[in-house]
Design an enzyme around this catalytic site. Structure first.
Site, PDB file in Angstrom:
ATOM      1  N   GLY A  99      -5.738  -2.694 -15.126  1.00  0.00           N
ATOM      2  CA  GLY A  99      -6.136  -1.439 -15.759  1.00  0.00           C
ATOM      3  C   GLY A  99      -5.452  -1.278 -17.112  1.00  0.00           C
ATOM      4  O   GLY A  99      -6.073  -0.904 -18.113  1.00  0.00           O
ATOM      5  N   THR A 100      -4.165  -1.596 -17.131  1.00  0.00           N
ATOM      6  CA  THR A 100      -3.362  -1.476 -18.353  1.00  0.00           C
ATOM      7  C   THR A 100      -3.973  -2.302 -19.488  1.00  0.00           C
ATOM      8  O   THR A 100      -3.987  -1.866 -20.642  1.00  0.00           O
ATOM      9  CB  THR A 100      -1.928  -1.990 -18.062  1.00  0.00           C
ATOM     10  OG1 THR A 100      -1.393  -1.218 -17.000  1.00  0.00           O
ATOM     11  CG2 THR A 100      -1.050  -1.902 -19.291  1.00  0.00           C
ATOM     12  N   THR A 113       2.244  -8.019 -12.411  1.00  0.00           N
ATOM     13  CA  THR A 113       1.669  -7.497 -11.166  1.00  0.00           C
ATOM     14  C   THR A 113       2.022  -8.425  -9.999  1.00  0.00           C
ATOM     15  O   THR A 113       2.006  -9.648 -10.152  1.00  0.00           O
ATOM     16  CB  THR A 113       0.131  -7.317 -11.184  1.00  0.00           C
ATOM     17  OG1 THR A 113      -0.339  -7.171  -9.833  1.00  0.00           O
ATOM     18  CG2 THR A 113      -0.620  -8.491 -11.785  1.00  0.00           C
ATOM     19  N   ASP A 134       0.120  -8.786  -7.662  1.00  0.00           N
ATOM     20  CA  ASP A 134      -1.165  -9.298  -7.144  1.00  0.00           C
ATOM     21  C   ASP A 134      -1.573 -10.628  -7.776  1.00  0.00           C
ATOM     22  O   ASP A 134      -2.414 -11.331  -7.226  1.00  0.00           O
ATOM     23  CB  ASP A 134      -2.283  -8.276  -7.398  1.00  0.00           C
ATOM     24  CG  ASP A 134      -1.974  -6.912  -6.818  1.00  0.00           C
ATOM     25  OD1 ASP A 134      -1.219  -6.849  -5.829  1.00  0.00           O
ATOM     26  OD2 ASP A 134      -2.473  -5.907  -7.360  1.00  0.00           O
ATOM     27  N   HIS A 185      -4.083  -6.097  -3.442  1.00  0.00           N
ATOM     28  CA  HIS A 185      -5.263  -5.356  -3.886  1.00  0.00           C
ATOM     29  C   HIS A 185      -6.527  -6.093  -3.466  1.00  0.00           C
ATOM     30  O   HIS A 185      -6.681  -6.356  -2.280  1.00  0.00           O
ATOM     31  CB  HIS A 185      -5.166  -5.112  -5.396  1.00  0.00           C
ATOM     32  CG  HIS A 185      -6.014  -3.964  -5.849  1.00  0.00           C
ATOM     33  ND1 HIS A 185      -6.692  -3.970  -7.058  1.00  0.00           N
ATOM     34  CD2 HIS A 185      -6.321  -2.793  -5.259  1.00  0.00           C
ATOM     35  CE1 HIS A 185      -7.366  -2.829  -7.172  1.00  0.00           C
ATOM     36  NE2 HIS A 185      -7.153  -2.097  -6.103  1.00  0.00           N
ATOM     37  N   ARG A 197       0.341  -6.140  17.694  1.00  0.00           N
ATOM     38  CA  ARG A 197       1.183  -5.233  16.909  1.00  0.00           C
ATOM     39  C   ARG A 197       0.904  -5.432  15.421  1.00  0.00           C
ATOM     40  O   ARG A 197       0.668  -6.564  14.974  1.00  0.00           O
ATOM     41  CB  ARG A 197       2.660  -5.514  17.165  1.00  0.00           C
ATOM     42  CG  ARG A 197       3.112  -5.140  18.546  1.00  0.00           C
ATOM     43  CD  ARG A 197       3.307  -3.625  18.653  1.00  0.00           C
ATOM     44  NE  ARG A 197       4.004  -3.253  19.864  1.00  0.00           N
ATOM     45  CZ  ARG A 197       3.420  -2.954  21.021  1.00  0.00           C
ATOM     46  NH1 ARG A 197       2.111  -3.008  21.131  1.00  0.00           N
ATOM     47  NH2 ARG A 197       4.135  -2.599  22.069  1.00  0.00           N
ATOM     48  N   ARG A 228       7.083  -4.559  -3.637  1.00  0.00           N
ATOM     49  CA  ARG A 228       7.214  -4.361  -5.087  1.00  0.00           C
ATOM     50  C   ARG A 228       8.621  -3.960  -5.495  1.00  0.00           C
ATOM     51  O   ARG A 228       8.898  -3.737  -6.670  1.00  0.00           O
ATOM     52  CB  ARG A 228       6.282  -3.229  -5.522  1.00  0.00           C
ATOM     53  CG  ARG A 228       4.964  -3.714  -5.939  1.00  0.00           C
ATOM     54  CD  ARG A 228       3.960  -2.682  -6.322  1.00  0.00           C
ATOM     55  NE  ARG A 228       4.349  -1.364  -6.705  1.00  0.00           N
ATOM     56  CZ  ARG A 228       3.483  -0.335  -6.714  1.00  0.00           C
ATOM     57  NH1 ARG A 228       2.236  -0.516  -6.358  1.00  0.00           N
ATOM     58  NH2 ARG A 228       3.874   0.849  -7.102  1.00  0.00           N
TER      59      ARG A 228
HETATM   60  O1  F6P Z   1      -1.345  -3.591  -7.979  1.00  0.00           O
HETATM   61  C1  F6P Z   1      -0.140  -3.603  -7.291  1.00  0.00           C
HETATM   62  C2  F6P Z   1      -0.297  -2.901  -5.976  1.00  0.00           C
HETATM   63  O2  F6P Z   1       0.955  -2.896  -5.316  1.00  0.00           O
HETATM   64  C3  F6P Z   1      -1.370  -3.463  -5.056  1.00  0.00           C
HETATM   65  O3  F6P Z   1      -0.952  -4.612  -4.383  1.00  0.00           O
HETATM   66  C4  F6P Z   1      -1.649  -2.277  -4.179  1.00  0.00           C
HETATM   67  O4  F6P Z   1      -2.969  -2.321  -3.690  1.00  0.00           O
HETATM   68  C5  F6P Z   1      -1.468  -1.118  -5.103  1.00  0.00           C
HETATM   69  O5  F6P Z   1      -0.667  -1.565  -6.181  1.00  0.00           O
HETATM   70  C6  F6P Z   1      -0.817   0.085  -4.495  1.00  0.00           C
HETATM   71  O6  F6P Z   1      -0.872   1.111  -5.405  1.00  0.00           O
HETATM   72  P1  F6P Z   1       0.019   2.427  -5.358  1.00  0.00           P
HETATM   73  O7  F6P Z   1       1.402   2.056  -5.749  1.00  0.00           O
HETATM   74  O8  F6P Z   1      -0.624   3.320  -6.352  1.00  0.00           O
HETATM   75  O9  F6P Z   1      -0.040   2.919  -3.958  1.00  0.00           O
END
Ligand code: F6P
Length: 357
Positions: A113-114, A134, A136, A180, A275, A284
């Protein structure tokens, strides 16, 4: 003298600080005089003129620090041309901040997006250099983004922990991994963690094939099964729905995420309890690993070089083991996905990993 604005936008990840430190250190060590403007909370800071002056000491001791010293936020690209709640034109406001502060360039760190907004600003005439972040790893124009490897490490460790308890109880476990709409993170963590089944968005799954893989393991004497499910995993049936129909399905589902739906179906078909573990944003968080520290520092240093040469309108990326500059217009609006025929997928299948296809 160069007047440089810095901002971090979108979801955070590890090594954002390391990358900014790389840019600033390389500029300062070149002998260039710099004035540094740190915009707060991503594009919001640029829109509303919220920034703080930074100096080299702000970049000391942050190589190992997770998150971002500037803060971040998501300002969706699809709303960027819409006025804010007070009627402010966001694009004009960003240009205004840039010209008011007489910036020579903006250094923007972000993901998909950025990069759309960064490209728009570049098309509007601002000098922009970007860096690919990222977890991802889904950014077009670069083989690798920083944050990815650190997240793979954390996700792998989670799977390692699950392994021991799954073994003790002889259970089927699902570990849901971020990423994502793409499967780089679940695939790499899944392989590193010795997962038996890995479900990624690029390869829609068939629930019966997953059950077959579990049964096969049982026949071979395995007590437990570890299934890594990408947060964006999709069934073959759902993959046939239109985008609108699939969105509607997600909006009305009773399951907190796809993993719970898969778990329920496996329980029904096998009669065994399943489970689900969702490490979520832990992936992250925390300090960047050593790979990301080096990688982000290198990209930052190369961004500094572009700024010194006055070469703008590029993302600093990584292709075929070399650092390259990629035109922003080539990056913006494209998603990098895994190729289901990639060598790594074939090799994973050779190892006996099922993709549920
Ligand atoms: O794009 C990084 C990410 O951590 C994705 O893996 C995940 O789908 C999304 O961001 C989660 O977004 P937020 O932090 O807005 O919940």
């Amino acid at each position: 003298m160069k007047r440089i604005g810095l901002l971090t936008s979108g979801g955070d990840c590890q090594a954002l600080n390391a990358a900014m430190r790389g840019v600033v250190k390389s500029l300062v060590n070149s002998g260039e005089q710099v004035e540094l403007f740190g915009f707060l909370d991503g594009y919001k800071g640029l829109i509303y003129g919220e920034y703080r002056m930074l100096d080299i000491s702000d970049f000391s001791g942050i190589l190992t620090r997770g998150g971002t010293i500037l803060g971040t936020s998501r300002v969706p690209f699809k709303t960027i041309r819409e006025p804010d709640e007070n009627g402010k034109d966001k694009v004009e406001a960003m240009k205004h901040s840039y010209y008011k502060l007489r910036l020579d360039c903006l250094v923007i760190l972000g993901g998909n997006g950025t990069h759309k907004t960064a490209n728009l600003l570049s098309e509007e005439g601002l000098n922009v250099v970007t860096l690919p972040k990222t977890i991802d790893n889904d950014l077009w124009g670069t083989d690798m983004t920083f944050g990815f490897q650190s997240a793979v490490d954390i996700a792998t460790q989670t799977i390692d922990y699950i392994h021991t308890t799954a073994d003790s109880h002889g259970r089927i476990f699902i570990v849901e991994i971020m990423g994502h709409k793409v499967g780089f993170l679940p695939l790499n963590a899944g392989m590193a963690g010795g997962a038996d089944i890995i479900l990624i968005p690029e390869i829609p799954y068939d629930i019966d094939k997953i059950v077959d893989a579990i049964e096969l393991r049982k026949q071979r004497g395995a007590k437990f099964t570890i299934i890594v499910v990408a947060e964006g995993a999709i069934s073959k049936k759902d993959a046939k729905l239109s985008k609108k129909e699939y969105k509607e399905k997600l909006a009305n589902t009773k399951y907190p995420s796809v993993s719970y739906e898969i778990a329920e179906k496996i329980e029904k078909k096998t009669g065994k309890e399943v489970r689900v573990t969702v490490p979520g944003h832990i992936q992250r968080g925390g300090a960047p690993d050593s790979y990301d520290r080096v990688f982000a520092s290198r990209l930052g240093a190369e961004a500094g070089k572009l700024i010194l040469k006055g070469e703008y309108g590029f993302m600093v990326g990584y292709k075929n083991r070399e650092i390259v500059k990629v035109p922003l217009a080539d990056v913006a609006g494209k998603l990098k996905m895994l190729d289901p025929d990639a060598a790594i997928i074939k090799e994973a299948k050779m190892l006996g990993i099922s993709f549920g296809d």
